[in-house]
Write a protein that holds these residues in place. Structure first.
Motif, PDB file in Angstrom:
ATOM      1  N   ARG A 105       3.933  -8.039  -0.475  1.00 33.07           N
ATOM      2  CA  ARG A 105       3.392  -9.248  -0.412  1.00 33.07           C
ATOM      3  C   ARG A 105       4.444 -10.157  -0.686  1.00 33.07           C
ATOM      4  O   ARG A 105       4.830 -11.193  -0.186  1.00 33.07           O
ATOM      5  N   ASP A 107       1.917  -2.486  -3.103  1.00 35.33           N
ATOM      6  CA  ASP A 107       1.289  -3.511  -2.177  1.00 35.33           C
ATOM      7  C   ASP A 107       1.614  -4.769  -2.592  1.00 35.33           C
ATOM      8  O   ASP A 107       2.141  -5.651  -2.055  1.00 35.33           O
ATOM      9  N   SER A 161       6.919  -2.743   5.080  1.00 38.72           N
ATOM     10  CA  SER A 161       6.844  -1.378   4.839  1.00 38.72           C
ATOM     11  C   SER A 161       7.864  -0.760   5.349  1.00 38.72           C
ATOM     12  O   SER A 161       8.586   0.196   4.883  1.00 38.72           O
TER      13      SER A 161
END
Length: 813
Positions: free
Chosen positions: A544, A540, A570
């Motif tokens: 970012r 994650d 992703s």
């Protein structure tokens, strides 16, 4: 062939289902013709196939409301032919002036009114642009070429290439204005119109077909007759004592070794094979900015200067030009590629071969120089790589100036009426074929010799994924304008100006190539992951950081030519996993992304492709590494003097450093990395601070190299080191530092980077060279190092201090 109006219409109707127009360039609306004008279409000659195509084009509504029937509107015909074909059994067809066009001009002179008459040249090309994968050999044999075709060939062309017609419009002209312009006589004014239109058709044919290059044997023979080569032959014979015929044969062997032997059949076969190869290797080839080439083709001599990342580069660029209906360039290839079988294929595909060095062989240099000039003079597009060889580090290499110098000399000879334009091109890969070989070469320092059997290895990799390829056309450099701006006529009286111009030209072209860089998911993943401490990060957080990096270029693009990455974080992460660059480790608290085993050096290659785009924001982020709050003045004091080093190493466009800093600080503030305060800027919250730290880490290797070199230089008294000794010692220490830090990054200690740093220090007057070639250091450099050493982490400073204190660090030449 003469047909009645009814017969002409019936034949058009009969062929309407067979003839297909693949491209129309420019579109009719882009011509911006006056609505009140009389429009007259002009064909080059009265070939029946072109007249049928024009009639059908108008019936399909592709030319506005113009009707190209044989009927006339009052005194104004709808279309005319500039020439008429003269045929005989003993000679191929010849163009002759058309009496009908002469009558058309006289008619306009006798009917003077206020309505303008716009003539629009229109040319049809049958089968030149391979828009479909399968056309067949007969389609190729009947495709358009420079010599005029007879009736039988035109009929065969219509049958085999009727589905592959490209339409090109020339520049519209108000023929009344041309006829009424001052001229010695009315006949002189009419001849001026004819010359203007004839030149238009020549430009259209050259844009699509390329110039009419002579046969290789004819070109080789003409080379040996030029004054420069004759002079070199005489000088060689006199110097060596050899007989003149023997030296002439040697020059002829050089010419044959160099010259290409372009074959349309081979180009077509290569197009077919490469099209299939790209489809197997890549997920697509995306081309951006091709309209820039179209604008220049036909009016300028084009010199393509792409970056050089892979052997695929020259094959890919020729494929792109061929596919889009543009003339394939003559490509300069290293003589190491002139291998059995492979060399012959490349030569017939447009490659000409060049030795790495001309030193000590004036005759070879004269032959090659003249060959390049002949290509340029005849208007053939030329392609070469100003870096010299492929980049093993992934970054743009300093330009090799030999080919640029010869190109400038050819331009200055002024025996060609066409202006010259350099076309910089960035080619970006998501996975390059030679990546493994590059790492071995950087590690061992030895380059593997090319072999014909290397082609077989490609077939073994066809099942591997290689992602997409991006080809981005940068801002063209028009040489006339560039010289007038940087080296106007008064400056050219200095005998040093040419050397300075070539160096400046190379620097400008390298900068334009870098300016056209295109981001992709692999570049971004490499930038983000290599900026972390242990090359591992939560998925994650990686997503970012990828979002931040792409958004930073969207908010404050490094250049106007660069392109941001397409897709989502992703998608980029999953794609990098599919290509084997990274791995996902599933954990209870969430997945962690790590560099795949043995892939860290490879990821540095992809990072270096685009690192220059982030060099300036990374430097600003680095300034906040150990300072929570800074004003603009404090930032300038800390890192302001480092801007020239970045510009030199990364070939960055010149900007106002202070203004650039403000723009970037505002963008970083908008993205939450910094907060604006009454005093200036301060670091954001904890998460944002970590992202800021990773951004600054990108530039750390560059700053470390500079810190190491300057520290080594100041460790000994001024005048101790020569440039060569300092570069070698810096390189050895950098290599040792990477081993102590547990890194496998051969590009970190690339000798050329230290050489560039020395050049920057000399240009900034931090050092200068003494008469004995040793380096004399100014006190300002010592003061600057003391002021900025706190930017670096204490462990690094201690490790460098330990390295510099060792006896070998004190040695010099």
């Amino acid at each position: 062939m003469t047909l009645s109006l009814s017969g002409f219409s019936r034949m058009t109707s009969l062929l309407s289902r067979w003839l297909r127009f693949r491209s129309i360039d420019p579109s009719w609306s882009e011509l911006n013709l006056p609505e009140t004008a009389n429009i007259v279409l002009v064909l080059d000659n009265n070939a029946l196939s072109d007249r049928l195509a024009l009639h059908l084009l108008c019936r399909k509504g592709a030319i506005g409301s113009v009707d190209a029937s044989l009927a006339t509107s009052g005194h104004m015909p709808r279309h005319v032919m500039l020439h008429q074909l003269k045929r005989s059994f003993l000679r191929s067809p010849q163009n002759r002036p058309s009496p009908h066009f002469e009558a058309f001009l006289e008619n306009i002179e006798h009917h003077q009114d206020d309505v303008p008459v716009m003539v629009v040249p229109v040319a049809f090309f049958w089968g030149r642009r391979p828009g479909r994968e399968a056309r067949g050999l007969w389609g190729l044999m009947t495709a358009d070429h420079w010599p005029l075709s007879g009736r039988l060939r035109r009929l065969t062309t219509l049958l085999f290439n009727g589905h592959h017609i490209d339409v090109r419009f020339g520049t519209p002209y108000d023929v009344k204005a041309l006829l009424n312009a001052p001229a010695p006589s009315a006949s002189h004014a009419r001849r001026r119109v004819v010359r203007l239109l004839r030149h238009q058709f020549q430009q259209l044919r050259q844009q699509v077909l390329g110039p009419d290059l002579s046969h290789r044997r004819t070109l080789v023979r003409s080379l040996l007759m030029t004054p420069s080569v004759r002079q070199a032959i005489s000088a060689q014979a006199e110097e060596s004592g050899a007989e003149l015929p023997h030296v002439e044969k040697q020059a002829q062997r050089y010419a044959r070794e160099i010259a290409s032997h372009t074959s349309p059949q081979t180009l077509w076969l290569l197009y077919q094979l490469l099209g299939r190869l790209w489809n197997r290797l890549y997920d697509g080839v995306k081309v951006h900015g091709l309209s820039r080439v179209r604008e220049l083709a036909g009016t300028h001599e084009l010199i393509y200067v792409p970056c050089h990342r892979s052997h695929i580069d020259y094959l890919l660029l020729s494929y792109v030009m061929y596919h889009h209906g543009l003339t394939t360039p003559q490509v300069a290839a290293g003589r190491n590629l002139n291998m059995p079988v492979i060399g012959s294929i490349l030569r017939k595909g447009g490659a000409f071969f060049v030795r790495r060095s001309f030193k000590g062989n004036a005759l070879y240099g004269a032959v090659f120089n003249e060959y390049l000039h002949q290509l340029i003079r005849r208007g053939y597009p030329v392609e070469y790589f100003i870096e010299g060889g492929r980049s093993r580090t992934g970054r743009t290499l300093p330009p090799r100036l030999g080919m640029l110098a010869m190109t400038l000399d050819s331009f200055l000879r002024k025996d060609s009426s066409r202006p010259m334009a350099f076309v910089p091109i960035y080619i970006g890969y998501e996975k390059v074929l030679e990546s493994g070989a590059y790492q071995r070469e950087l590690t061992t320092g030895h380059k593997k010799k090319e072999s014909p059997f290397d082609v077989l290895k490609v077939f073994k990799r066809l099942r591997e994924p290689y992602g997409q390829v991006h080809v981005n056309i940068g801002a063209p450099l028009r040489l006339d304008d560039w010289l007038n701006q940087h080296f106007p006529d008064p400056v050219r009286t200095d005998h040093h100006w040419r050397k300075q111009a070539v160096a400046a030209l190379g620097e400008d072209l390298a900068t334009r190539i870098n300016a056209a860089a295109t981001l992709n998911g692999i570049n971004l993943v490499a930038l983000a992951l290599l900026g972390t401490s242990h090359m591992a990060i939560e998925e994650d957080l990686l997503a970012r950081q990828l979002t931040l990096l792409n958004a930073l270029q969207a908010h404050a693009p490094a250049t106007q030519e660069m392109r941001c990455a397409e897709g989502t974080p992703s998608e980029w992460i999953n794609h990098a996993i599919d290509l084997g660059m990274i791995a996902r480790c599933d954990q209870t608290l969430g997945p962690v992304i790590v560099v795949a085993e043995g892939r860290a050096p490879l990821l540095t290659w992809y990072r270096n492709n685009v690192l220059h785009l982030f060099a300036r924001p990374a430097l600003l982020a680095f300034a906040f590494r150990h300072r929570r709050q800074l004003t603009l003045g404090e930032i300038d004091d800390l890192v302001g003097t480092m801007w020239p080093a970045l510009d030199n190493e990364f070939f960055l466009e010149e900007t106002d450093d202070r203004e650039e800093s403000q723009t970037l600080l505002q963008a970083m503030t908008a993205l939450g990395l910094l907060k604006a305060t009454d005093r200036g800027w301060e670091r954001g919250a904890t998460d944002d601070n970590e992202q800021l730290h990773w951004l600054g880490a990108m530039i750390l290797p560059t700053l470390e190299r500079g810190f190491l070199l300057v520290s080594l230089l100041l460790r000994s008294p001024s005048g101790t080191y020569t440039a060569q000794a300092l570069e070698q010692q810096s390189q050895a220490l950098a290599e040792r530092l990477t081993l102590l830090q547990g890194l496998n990054a051969p590009e970190y200690f690339d000798k050329r980077l230290f050489s560039g740093l020395l050049d920057t220090l000399i240009e900034g007057e931090w050092i200068h060279m003494a008469d004995d070639d040793t380096i004399v250091v100014s006190q300002a450099l010592d003061d600057a190092l003391r002021q900025r050493r706190r930017l670096f982490d204490a462990p690094l400073r201690r490790r460098l201090h330990h390295l510099l204190a060792q006896p070998e660090a004190q040695e010099s030449d």
